[in-house]
Design a protein around this motif. Structure first.
Motif, PDB file in Angstrom:
ATOM      1  N   HIS A 157      13.939  -7.512  21.311  1.00 45.78           N
ATOM      2  CA  HIS A 157      14.607  -6.347  21.543  1.00 45.78           C
ATOM      3  C   HIS A 157      14.237  -5.094  20.620  1.00 45.78           C
ATOM      4  O   HIS A 157      14.100  -4.256  20.884  1.00 45.78           O
ATOM      5  N   VAL A 158      14.339  -5.733  19.289  1.00 46.82           N
ATOM      6  CA  VAL A 158      14.094  -4.706  18.286  1.00 46.82           C
ATOM      7  C   VAL A 158      13.316  -5.466  17.217  1.00 46.82           C
ATOM      8  O   VAL A 158      12.871  -6.608  17.424  1.00 46.82           O
ATOM      9  N   GLY A 159      12.535  -4.660  16.400  1.00 50.39           N
ATOM     10  CA  GLY A 159      11.578  -5.466  15.388  1.00 50.39           C
ATOM     11  C   GLY A 159      11.745  -4.829  14.116  1.00 50.39           C
ATOM     12  O   GLY A 159      12.403  -4.002  13.710  1.00 50.39           O
ATOM     13  N   GLY A 160      10.798  -5.274  13.275  1.00 46.86           N
ATOM     14  CA  GLY A 160      10.539  -4.993  11.831  1.00 46.86           C
ATOM     15  C   GLY A 160       9.642  -4.051  11.313  1.00 46.86           C
ATOM     16  O   GLY A 160       9.057  -3.912  10.484  1.00 46.86           O
ATOM     17  N   ASP A 161       8.666  -3.710  12.427  1.00 43.59           N
ATOM     18  CA  ASP A 161       7.456  -2.819  12.168  1.00 43.59           C
ATOM     19  C   ASP A 161       8.048  -1.472  11.974  1.00 43.59           C
ATOM     20  O   ASP A 161       8.957  -1.023  12.749  1.00 43.59           O
ATOM     21  N   TYR A 162       7.162  -0.715  11.347  1.00 42.51           N
ATOM     22  CA  TYR A 162       7.607   0.986  10.927  1.00 42.51           C
ATOM     23  C   TYR A 162       6.324   1.752  11.237  1.00 42.51           C
ATOM     24  O   TYR A 162       5.125   0.985  10.920  1.00 42.51           O
ATOM     25  N   CYS A 163       6.604   2.769  12.020  1.00 38.42           N
ATOM     26  CA  CYS A 163       5.576   3.578  12.519  1.00 38.42           C
ATOM     27  C   CYS A 163       6.125   5.123  12.432  1.00 38.42           C
ATOM     28  O   CYS A 163       7.116   5.298  12.968  1.00 38.42           O
ATOM     29  N   ASP A 164       5.476   6.070  11.889  1.00 40.04           N
ATOM     30  CA  ASP A 164       5.682   7.202  11.761  1.00 40.04           C
ATOM     31  C   ASP A 164       4.549   8.323  11.770  1.00 40.04           C
ATOM     32  O   ASP A 164       3.594   7.997  10.956  1.00 40.04           O
ATOM     33  N   ILE A 165       4.838   9.445  11.994  1.00 37.69           N
ATOM     34  CA  ILE A 165       3.795  10.430  11.924  1.00 37.69           C
ATOM     35  C   ILE A 165       4.316  11.705  11.432  1.00 37.69           C
ATOM     36  O   ILE A 165       5.566  12.120  12.192  1.00 37.69           O
ATOM     37  N   VAL A 166       4.317  12.278  10.323  1.00 37.28           N
ATOM     38  CA  VAL A 166       5.221  13.449   9.734  1.00 37.28           C
ATOM     39  C   VAL A 166       4.408  14.617   9.453  1.00 37.28           C
ATOM     40  O   VAL A 166       3.358  14.338   8.506  1.00 37.28           O
ATOM     41  N   ARG A 167       4.563  15.737   9.650  1.00 41.05           N
ATOM     42  CA  ARG A 167       4.124  17.104   9.274  1.00 41.05           C
ATOM     43  C   ARG A 167       5.120  17.920   8.457  1.00 41.05           C
ATOM     44  O   ARG A 167       6.237  18.281   9.117  1.00 41.05           O
ATOM     45  N   PRO A 168       5.272  17.558   7.213  1.00 40.52           N
ATOM     46  CA  PRO A 168       6.265  18.079   6.338  1.00 40.52           C
ATOM     47  C   PRO A 168       6.603  19.529   6.484  1.00 40.52           C
ATOM     48  O   PRO A 168       7.710  20.240   6.506  1.00 40.52           O
ATOM     49  N   ASP A 169       5.357  20.286   6.488  1.00 41.00           N
ATOM     50  CA  ASP A 169       5.575  21.858   6.814  1.00 41.00           C
ATOM     51  C   ASP A 169       4.908  22.220   7.996  1.00 41.00           C
ATOM     52  O   ASP A 169       3.517  21.934   8.089  1.00 41.00           O
ATOM     53  N   PRO A 170       5.426  22.756   9.249  1.00 42.07           N
ATOM     54  CA  PRO A 170       4.755  22.808  10.285  1.00 42.07           C
ATOM     55  C   PRO A 170       3.800  23.985  10.211  1.00 42.07           C
ATOM     56  O   PRO A 170       2.982  24.052  10.868  1.00 42.07           O
ATOM     57  N   HIS A 171       3.959  24.912   8.882  1.00 43.55           N
ATOM     58  CA  HIS A 171       2.697  25.666   8.546  1.00 43.55           C
ATOM     59  C   HIS A 171       1.796  25.072   7.635  1.00 43.55           C
ATOM     60  O   HIS A 171       0.912  26.203   7.356  1.00 43.55           O
ATOM     61  N   GLY A 172       2.044  24.195   7.115  1.00 43.78           N
ATOM     62  CA  GLY A 172       0.825  23.578   6.119  1.00 43.78           C
ATOM     63  C   GLY A 172      -0.219  22.992   6.755  1.00 43.78           C
ATOM     64  O   GLY A 172      -0.370  22.904   7.936  1.00 43.78           O
ATOM     65  N   ASP A 173      -0.882  22.206   5.761  1.00 43.26           N
ATOM     66  CA  ASP A 173      -2.316  21.827   5.896  1.00 43.26           C
ATOM     67  C   ASP A 173      -2.531  20.462   5.984  1.00 43.26           C
ATOM     68  O   ASP A 173      -3.637  19.900   5.845  1.00 43.26           O
ATOM     69  N   SER A 174      -1.216  19.603   5.881  1.00 41.44           N
ATOM     70  CA  SER A 174      -1.152  18.282   5.781  1.00 41.44           C
ATOM     71  C   SER A 174      -0.463  17.435   6.696  1.00 41.44           C
ATOM     72  O   SER A 174       0.459  18.116   7.359  1.00 41.44           O
ATOM     73  N   LEU A 175      -0.691  16.257   7.229  1.00 40.88           N
ATOM     74  CA  LEU A 175       0.008  15.273   8.057  1.00 40.88           C
ATOM     75  C   LEU A 175       0.052  14.025   7.513  1.00 40.88           C
ATOM     76  O   LEU A 175      -0.982  13.275   7.170  1.00 40.88           O
ATOM     77  N   PHE A 176       1.455  13.466   7.512  1.00 38.38           N
ATOM     78  CA  PHE A 176       1.240  12.055   6.968  1.00 38.38           C
ATOM     79  C   PHE A 176       1.313  11.296   8.027  1.00 38.38           C
ATOM     80  O   PHE A 176       2.162  11.359   9.326  1.00 38.38           O
ATOM     81  N   PHE A 177       0.693   9.832   8.009  1.00 36.07           N
ATOM     82  CA  PHE A 177       0.714   9.084   8.996  1.00 36.07           C
ATOM     83  C   PHE A 177       0.879   7.461   8.313  1.00 36.07           C
ATOM     84  O   PHE A 177       0.500   7.425   6.989  1.00 36.07           O
ATOM     85  N   LEU A 178       1.930   6.876   9.043  1.00 34.83           N
ATOM     86  CA  LEU A 178       2.312   5.431   8.150  1.00 34.83           C
ATOM     87  C   LEU A 178       2.671   4.417   9.109  1.00 34.83           C
ATOM     88  O   LEU A 178       3.093   4.480  10.239  1.00 34.83           O
TER      89      LEU A 178
END
Length: 249
Positions: A48-69
């Protein structure tokens, strides 16, 4: 469970279903296009649930970087999902414009170490992609990241220990320049340690072979690459059941 009444079992089933919806609600959009980057993933818990972690984050909507984890916490099931939620909250609380992937990893490790039991840890691969095509990669004991560049596959090894093992751990940073058509693949052991009915592991070698074949085709979208990896895994398993959570990005 044998001693639960029918009503108590229904309550337990309901709680598990709610927990599953909560965990799915923590996931980012299944496809993200920003700053010239195309990102897609597949997330499939073992239960039902698990321990994998997955995320995509753009800290600043107007910035030039994008994190993926992509990460994997120790254990399976409910306990692992609680740790995953803790890791998700930790990462999100630390996000800020200008933060590098190694800086994020160092801070996340310190907090995760302070607020989890000694026996628990999490592996994590973290990337920060820039509008210029450059990518910063940092990995805390996670599976090697597959880098497909001009039709060739290179696996980039981890640059530090898993989160939660030592509060003072530091992490190295690897910088890559991706050209149009190059891509990265991050994954958890639900892919590489999957087994077929003969007991053979899928392993990184098969993944490398599959990605080399994909690189030889006309430019594919991130969704198509993810789907091709899933199809190859299903072909390999020949109906054998899953044995762990699965994430491919």
């Amino acid at each position: 469970l044998d001693h639960l009444t029918a009503k108590e079992r229904r309550v337990l089933e309901h709680d598990l279903e709610v927990a599953s919806r909560i965990q799915l609600g923590l996931l980012p959009p299944s496809e993200v296009s920003a700053l010239g980057w195309d990102i897609a993933y597949h997330f499939e818990p073992y239960g039902h649930v698990g321990g994998d972690y997955c995320d995509i984050v753009r800290p600043d909507p107007h910035g030039d970087s994008l994190f993926f984890l992509v990460g994997d916490v120790s254990g399976k099931g409910d306990a692992a999902s609680l740790l995953m939620s803790n890791l998700h909250a930790t990462i999100r609380s630390l996000m800020s414009p200008g933060l590098t992937s190694d800086g994020l990893m160092t801070r996340a490790n310190r907090l995760f170490c302070q607020h989890t039991l000694d026996a628990h840890y999490a592996t994590l691969a973290c990337g920060r992609s820039l509008a210029s095509g450059e990518v910063e990669l940092c990995s805390a004991g996670h599976w090697p990241v597959a880098h497909v560049h001009r039709g060739q596959v290179q696996f980039i090894e981890s640059s530090g220990l898993a989160l939660g093992m030592f509060c003072s751990s530091e992490y190295g940073l690897r910088r890559l320049q991706l050209d149009p058509g190059d891509f990265l693949v991050l994954y958890t052991d639900g892919l590489t340690e999957a087994r077929n009915p003969a007991g053979e592991e899928y392993a990184a070698d098969r993944l490398g072979t599959r990605l080399t074949a994909l690189a030889g085709r006309s430019r594919l979208s991130a969704r198509e690459i993810t789907a091709a990896c899933r199809h190859d895994l299903a072909t390999f398993r020949l109906g054998a059941p899953m044995s762990d959570d699965l994430t491919i990005m």
